[in-house]
Motif scaffolding. Structure first.
Motif, PDB file in Angstrom:
ATOM      1  N   LEU A  71       0.895  -1.142   0.000  1.00  0.00           N
ATOM      2  CA  LEU A  71       0.000   0.000   0.000  1.00  0.00           C
ATOM      3  C   LEU A  71       0.936   1.195   0.000  1.00  0.00           C
ATOM      4  O   LEU A  71       1.664   1.417   0.966  1.00  0.00           O
ATOM      5  N   PHE A  72       0.943   1.920  -1.103  1.00  0.00           N
ATOM      6  CA  PHE A  72       1.967   2.938  -1.287  1.00  0.00           C
ATOM      7  C   PHE A  72       1.315   4.315  -1.276  1.00  0.00           C
ATOM      8  O   PHE A  72       0.617   4.698  -2.206  1.00  0.00           O
ATOM      9  N   ILE A  73       1.545   5.046  -0.179  1.00  0.00           N
ATOM     10  CA  ILE A  73       0.877   6.327   0.007  1.00  0.00           C
ATOM     11  C   ILE A  73       1.815   7.450  -0.396  1.00  0.00           C
ATOM     12  O   ILE A  73       2.958   7.497   0.072  1.00  0.00           O
ATOM     13  N   SER A  74       1.351   8.350  -1.257  1.00  0.00           N
ATOM     14  CA  SER A  74       2.233   9.421  -1.696  1.00  0.00           C
ATOM     15  C   SER A  74       1.420  10.578  -2.242  1.00  0.00           C
ATOM     16  O   SER A  74       0.305  10.398  -2.711  1.00  0.00           O
ATOM     17  N   HIS A  75       1.981  11.774  -2.157  1.00  0.00           N
ATOM     18  CA  HIS A  75       1.307  12.897  -2.797  1.00  0.00           C
ATOM     19  C   HIS A  75       1.897  13.123  -4.184  1.00  0.00           C
ATOM     20  O   HIS A  75       1.452  13.989  -4.920  1.00  0.00           O
ATOM     21  N   ASP A  76       2.898  12.322  -4.549  1.00  0.00           N
ATOM     22  CA  ASP A  76       3.599  12.531  -5.806  1.00  0.00           C
ATOM     23  C   ASP A  76       3.119  11.522  -6.849  1.00  0.00           C
ATOM     24  O   ASP A  76       3.452  10.348  -6.803  1.00  0.00           O
ATOM     25  N   LEU A  77       2.330  11.996  -7.783  1.00  0.00           N
ATOM     26  CA  LEU A  77       1.739  11.097  -8.772  1.00  0.00           C
ATOM     27  C   LEU A  77       2.773  10.423  -9.653  1.00  0.00           C
ATOM     28  O   LEU A  77       2.594   9.280 -10.055  1.00  0.00           O
ATOM     29  N   ALA A  78       3.872  11.138  -9.938  1.00  0.00           N
ATOM     30  CA  ALA A  78       4.889  10.548 -10.804  1.00  0.00           C
ATOM     31  C   ALA A  78       5.509   9.328 -10.125  1.00  0.00           C
ATOM     32  O   ALA A  78       5.786   8.313 -10.759  1.00  0.00           O
ATOM     33  N   VAL A  79       5.711   9.423  -8.814  1.00  0.00           N
ATOM     34  CA  VAL A  79       6.260   8.300  -8.054  1.00  0.00           C
ATOM     35  C   VAL A  79       5.268   7.151  -8.044  1.00  0.00           C
ATOM     36  O   VAL A  79       5.617   5.994  -8.297  1.00  0.00           O
ATOM     37  N   VAL A  80       4.011   7.469  -7.783  1.00  0.00           N
ATOM     38  CA  VAL A  80       2.971   6.445  -7.755  1.00  0.00           C
ATOM     39  C   VAL A  80       2.879   5.762  -9.124  1.00  0.00           C
ATOM     40  O   VAL A  80       2.776   4.541  -9.224  1.00  0.00           O
ATOM     41  N   ALA A  81       2.979   6.567 -10.178  1.00  0.00           N
ATOM     42  CA  ALA A  81       2.879   6.011 -11.525  1.00  0.00           C
ATOM     43  C   ALA A  81       3.975   4.988 -11.781  1.00  0.00           C
ATOM     44  O   ALA A  81       3.756   4.001 -12.476  1.00  0.00           O
ATOM     45  N   SER A  82       5.165   5.213 -11.190  1.00  0.00           N
ATOM     46  CA  SER A  82       6.251   4.313 -11.538  1.00  0.00           C
ATOM     47  C   SER A  82       6.250   3.029 -10.721  1.00  0.00           C
ATOM     48  O   SER A  82       6.961   2.110 -11.061  1.00  0.00           O
ATOM     49  N   ILE A  83       5.470   2.938  -9.658  1.00  0.00           N
ATOM     50  CA  ILE A  83       5.573   1.734  -8.834  1.00  0.00           C
ATOM     51  C   ILE A  83       4.237   1.008  -8.613  1.00  0.00           C
ATOM     52  O   ILE A  83       4.230  -0.179  -8.274  1.00  0.00           O
ATOM     53  N   CYS A  84       3.116   1.678  -8.839  1.00  0.00           N
ATOM     54  CA  CYS A  84       1.828   1.077  -8.467  1.00  0.00           C
ATOM     55  C   CYS A  84       1.072   0.475  -9.652  1.00  0.00           C
ATOM     56  O   CYS A  84       1.015   1.063 -10.722  1.00  0.00           O
ATOM     57  N   ASP A  85       0.441  -0.687  -9.413  1.00  0.00           N
ATOM     58  CA  ASP A  85      -0.418  -1.302 -10.427  1.00  0.00           C
ATOM     59  C   ASP A  85      -1.770  -0.605 -10.452  1.00  0.00           C
ATOM     60  O   ASP A  85      -2.371  -0.413 -11.491  1.00  0.00           O
ATOM     61  N   LYS A  86      -2.259  -0.307  -9.258  1.00  0.00           N
ATOM     62  CA  LYS A  86      -3.567   0.321  -9.151  1.00  0.00           C
ATOM     63  C   LYS A  86      -3.443   1.577  -8.308  1.00  0.00           C
ATOM     64  O   LYS A  86      -2.502   1.715  -7.529  1.00  0.00           O
ATOM     65  N   VAL A  87      -4.410   2.448  -8.437  1.00  0.00           N
ATOM     66  CA  VAL A  87      -4.324   3.701  -7.699  1.00  0.00           C
ATOM     67  C   VAL A  87      -5.705   4.138  -7.232  1.00  0.00           C
ATOM     68  O   VAL A  87      -6.722   3.855  -7.875  1.00  0.00           O
ATOM     69  N   ILE A  88      -5.708   4.774  -6.057  1.00  0.00           N
ATOM     70  CA  ILE A  88      -6.920   5.364  -5.503  1.00  0.00           C
ATOM     71  C   ILE A  88      -6.650   6.851  -5.328  1.00  0.00           C
ATOM     72  O   ILE A  88      -5.609   7.223  -4.795  1.00  0.00           O
TER      73      ILE A  88
END
Lengths: 261, 320
Positions: A210-227
């Protein structure tokens, strides 16, 4: 249907704010409002939103640090708030957390090896010799050496301290890792190293994240799904590529635009 | 307006800034990028005459044609707030929690410009309007904790503008803010610089913000300025291996989109001040390093986009 590791069902959490006036009831802040999502085994789910959107409250509830006011959180099919203290302590080895500021979460007066061994000691199932071996093992898994365990937190750089925090989190062989802004305080080049490490560990250990971040670019590079969370509500959810490629909400669009700059 | 020539800031044998030269004119917008500990903030402090006493400063600082002694308080004081002002990363730490916001913002006007209280209030309200602070009248009477992070940063910007500085130095002004708030603050700084013909130095490790806001860029590593030139050109075609590494390591939303692919990295981390290599500061982490790089300091070489200090470039290779 794939294997569900975590199920969050209609969870809400309210906080009472300080009283504004003597004879009026204290105002209530709804930090999380009716949130539901699933996390499958081996998957990474990103939770994005700005400060105050309820990201960290959600994390605290998943970690069973705080109970939800309504709703249920099922981990491997068990309602974590229905367990007694002993059962919960045992279950805790299966979900671990990495925080934003590793300096705040490592005891400055204890060696790194002591801090890494802490969750294992807290569970109380492993012998000291076993713990020593496991500490050396996880230090090497995160790209440090067994010898580094004898040092103190201040002897490490920010990136290395985050590696230590990750080593501690994986020491109990968890199935779920909750990372709350785990790379936000790091410089880009170090951030890339830690993201790569998390991706490697995930592949090697079959971790869910569960990867919590305010940085969408970071989330984009590591997460399969996003909320996408705003003011405690889930605005949109889905495959990362889809949500970020075709954001349905104005708010998500503004986050994507900010991340593109 | 302000010029630095061969400026070094040293602590014994260790250099926080080594041989930095730059010149800033009215209306310039200069970005300074690099990782933590690369000397960005020390460079900014030397432009304010505020280098901590423990460090030695050598080289020349010229302000509007006058040579400035690096640490003569009486020489610098009349210039601060008027010639240059600075805003910092953490607005909460820079505002006095026990004073009303109005009083804090009015202080430099009353001290440096000698305004009466009525005039200072009027001017503060104008500045609040200019910096996009909502409910200006209410804000005057509020305390810092009653404002959001973005509003606080706007207050700090208003405070920095209090005496119409010719140069505004912003040291990581958006690092503590949410992504879309940070975007609005960056745009505000650009607008103010344009409207007032005020020079802006934006120090940030956020390449996106610097790309959006500045005309020229300095890339710092280990206290050295390793590359410089027009922002857009340098970021599109970086010449120095460090600039290339920084750009490569940046997660990019359009490429990644849930593919979970490894990011390129720069191996290792920025060494401590006392562990920096003598020659090229980047040796030890560089992918195109040559044997003599660690020993000899590379000269600045003209590149297509500007200047870069790398031995590879000097010997006619194209750095990779």
């Amino acid at each position: 249907m794939a294997d569900k590791l975590l199920a969050v069902e209609n969870v809400s959490r309210h906080y009472k704010l300080p009283k504004q006036a003597l004879f009026r009831p204290a105002p209530v802040l709804t930090a999380v409002d009716q949130a539901s999502f699933d996390l499958e085994r081996g998957q990474t789910l990103g939770i994005v939103g700005e400060s105050g959107s309820g990201k960290s409250t959600l994390a605290k509830m998943v970690m069973a640090f705080e109970p939800p006011d309504t709703g249920r959180i099922l981990f491997q099919g068990q309602d974590i708030n229905a367990l007694d203290a002993g059962e919960l302590r045992l279950l805790r080895q299966d979900f671990q957390m990495v925080f934003q500021d590793p300096f705040g979460s490592l005891d400055p007066r204890r060696t790194v090896a002591w801090s890494i061994g802490e969750p294992m000691r807290a569970i109380g199932r492993a012998a000291p010799a076993e713990i020593r071996i496991r500490v050396a093992e996880v230090l090497e898994q995160v790209g440090l050496t067994a010898k580094d365990g004898l040092k103190f937190p201040h002897e490490f750089s920010g990136g290395q301290r985050q590696r230590i925090a990750i080593a501690r989190a994986i020491s109990t062989r968890p199935a779920l890792l909750v990372a709350d802004e785990a790379v936000s305080a790091l410089d880009v080049s170090v951030q890339a190293q830690i993201l790569n490490l998390l991706m490697d560990l995930q592949a090697d250990l079959g971790l869910s994240m569960l990867f919590i971040s305010h940085d969408l670019a970071v989330v984009a590079s590591i997460c399969d799904k996003v909320i996408v969370l705003q003011k405690g509500r889930i605005l949109e959810a889905g495959d990362t590529g889809h949500v970020l490629g075709n954001p349905a909400h104005e708010y998500t669009r503004s986050l994507v635009a900010a991340a593109r700059m | 307006m302000i010029e630095l020539k061969n400026l070094s800031v040293t602590l014994g044998a260790a250099a926080a800034v080594r041989d930095a030269s730059l010149s800033i004119q009215a209306g310039d917008r200069l970005g300074v990028v690099g990782e933590s500990g690369c000397g960005k903030s020390m460079l900014a402090l030397s432009m304010m005459g505020m280098v901590p006493d423990a460090l030695a400063v050598s080289g020349q600082i010229t302000l509007n044609g006058t040579a400035m002694p690096p640490r003569d308080e009486t020489a610098w004081r009349p210039h601060r707030a008027r010639s240059m002002a600075m805003i910092f990363q953490e607005p909460m730490a820079a505002l006095n929690p026990l004073r009303r916001i109005g009083d804090t913002v009015m202080e430099p006007m009353r001290v440096h410009l000698g305004l009466s209280r009525e005039d200072a209030i009027k001017r503060t309200l104008d500045l609040f309007a200019e910096t996009g602070i909502r409910d200006p009248e209410l804000r005057l009477r509020q305390y810092p904790h009653q404002l959001s992070g973005g509003q606080r940063q706007r207050v700090l910007i208003a405070l920095a503008l209090a005496c119409d500085p010719a140069l505004l130095i912003a040291d990581e002004p958006t690092t503590a803010l949410d992504a879309n708030v940070s975007l609005r603050i960056t745009d505000l700084l650009v607008r103010l610089s344009r409207q007032r013909n005020m020079a802006l130095v934006l120090i940030s490790h956020d390449l996106g913000a610097v790309a959006r806001a500045t005309k020229d860029i300095l890339v710092m590593y280990g206290g050295d300025i390793v590359e410089r030139g027009p922002t857009a050109a340098v970021l599109a075609h970086p010449a120095h291996p460090y600039t290339k590494g920084l750009l490569g390591a940046r997660p990019r939303i359009e490429q990644a989109a849930g593919k979970r692919r490894h990011l390129p990295t720069i191996p290792g981390s920025v060494p401590g001040l006392f562990d920096l290599p003598k020659g090229c500061r980047f040796s030890g982490r560089c992918s195109v390093e040559m044997p003599h790089c660690a020993r000899s300091k590379p000269e600045n070489v003209n590149t297509e986009q500007g200047q870069a200090a790398c031995h590879q470039l000097k010997e006619g290779h194209n750095g990779g």
